[in-house]
Design a protein around this motif. Sequence first.
Motif, PDB file in Angstrom:
ATOM      1  N   LYS A 377       3.978 -12.513  -9.469  1.00 11.60           N
ATOM      2  CA  LYS A 377       3.880 -13.784  -8.755  1.00 11.60           C
ATOM      3  C   LYS A 377       2.916 -13.649  -7.576  1.00 11.60           C
ATOM      4  N   PHE A 378       3.031 -12.542  -6.840  1.00 12.22           N
ATOM      5  CA  PHE A 378       2.117 -12.300  -5.717  1.00 12.22           C
ATOM      6  C   PHE A 378       0.670 -12.246  -6.198  1.00 12.22           C
ATOM      7  N   ILE A 379       0.428 -11.495  -7.273  1.00 15.79           N
ATOM      8  CA  ILE A 379      -0.933 -11.367  -7.809  1.00 15.79           C
ATOM      9  C   ILE A 379      -1.459 -12.725  -8.257  1.00 15.79           C
ATOM     10  N   ASN A 380      -0.636 -13.500  -8.949  1.00 11.71           N
ATOM     11  CA  ASN A 380      -1.071 -14.814  -9.430  1.00 11.71           C
ATOM     12  C   ASN A 380      -1.397 -15.753  -8.279  1.00 11.71           C
ATOM     13  N   LEU A 381      -0.575 -15.755  -7.252  1.00 11.96           N
ATOM     14  CA  LEU A 381      -0.835 -16.606  -6.093  1.00 11.96           C
ATOM     15  C   LEU A 381      -2.134 -16.197  -5.402  1.00 11.96           C
TER      16      LEU A 381
END
Length: 555
Positions: A377-381
């Motif tokens: 989720k962090f990477i996608n954001l």
Amino acid sequence: MTTSILKIHPADNVIVALNDLPAQASVTLGTETYLLPNGVAAKHKFVTEDRQPGDPVTMYGVTVGRATQPIRRGEVITTFNLKHQSDAYGIGNRHPYTYLAPDVSRWQSRTFMGYHRADGRVGTRNYWLVIPLVFCENRNVLTLKEAFERELGYAQPEQYRDQVRELLHLYQHGQMDVIKKMQPFVAREQMATVADDKPKRPFANVDGIKFLTHEMGCGGTRQDSAALCSLLAGYINNPNVAGATVLSLGCQHLQADMLEKEVKRQNPHGKKTILVYEQQAGTEYELLTQAIKDTFLELVEINKIERQPAPLSQLCVGLKCGGSDGFSGLSANPAIGHLSDVIGALGGRTVLAEFPELCGAEQNMIDRITDDAKAEKFINLMETYAAQAEAAGSGFDMNPSPGNIKDGLITDAIKSAGAAKKGGLAFVADVLDYAEPIRKPGLNLLCTPGNDVEATTGMAGSGANLILFTTGLGTPTGNPVCPVVKISTNTVLQRRMPDVIDFDSGPIIDGTQTVEQNGEALLDWLIGLASGTYLTKAEQLGQDDFIPWKRGVSL
């Protein structure tokens, strides 16, 4: 000052000047001596070894740029000889990460005096909100603001109106010569001593009525209205807020039932909301008369709530920097990073925002996120945000402002590596998108812009009951519902802007305090602030900044 230079990480090939170093000066660190052919201004960095075009420059143990032309040993890095570069990141690049929580035994029995809410959270303030669902109601909100604040004792001091009144009197009596000879500014001592004591108010347990305005709610995309709905619901649900009066025109995209559903979705215990519809009320007079009466009756009720002891685990602290300088990553940022680790070890919550200012620090954060889904989720954001910025021709590498660059933050990676220090060393408990509620104890990552007000607006909307804001250049940012503590990275700033700065981390730079000592001294001070014993400078000045992020490109 005990030393004039600092090497932050053993792997670094740059050294920071802690004070101005003249041309041809020689400085020594350990067994190495460096000749500085052109001198180095305080907060700037010189290389420890020759760099050729394409060679990496490393600071905080990570790549922060690549040379664009030869840089000789002892020469300063600048925007002319260095360009932004950061290391690749990903779950597959994870390094083993270990963390030893700080000893918090001295804090275990400490409490603050707060407002206990039905959902179990505790506020550091007791506010009532007045908010519009659409920009059409801004004028009505401001009309209510003037009426309530002046009559109930929440208005700002009238020293500036007094000055205008005096000038008008002199002008009307033909004394222009007197006006021209007058000193134009209030004495610095007067400006710096705004009274902390609350004025006599009929509602002693109501810390204020906060009136928000914005330019959204209709005419934009449905996504913008939905995002605003989540944010406003977050403000109503903030532990510092007892309830809200909501003004609706009636025909806008953001309907009142949408807000009511979102408030309950975020918080099953809900908060008291009063809804007033202009198109149903008929005249403006009828609308405002109804809003005034209903709001006044709620103030009577929330005034019955009194502060009660609460453990420090009930603190939810936002971590932000703005107007950063070359000392930010050395003093104030790591100081509040240590404070974050202490609060997390006590069971409290902290939130690190500003995703554009994690550019270059991504891998460290990924290493600290033990849950693969949260790491993804962090990477996608991060990648979605970065792609939007690139598509608009404003990549993260364009983040440093002219003020940042002038004071030593040459690339975004340098700025980000120092900004990430606000998150301390603890593992990451959760990763949140803009306006998602903060639920997990420990360090949370919240996707916001680096923009000061958009970020603080988002942190308060996610539930922070205090915000720590470090600054090296000085900024007056505040928030309507969440006290914003301004922390200077250097003592020169604290002395120059005493009506803005609340706490000084300059002693770390001059060697009289360690990072840990400074961070814990700040925590001691925060307990009194959370208890309402005193106010931040932004509160004293009435600095209530509120700018929702529309999810466009904003760095």
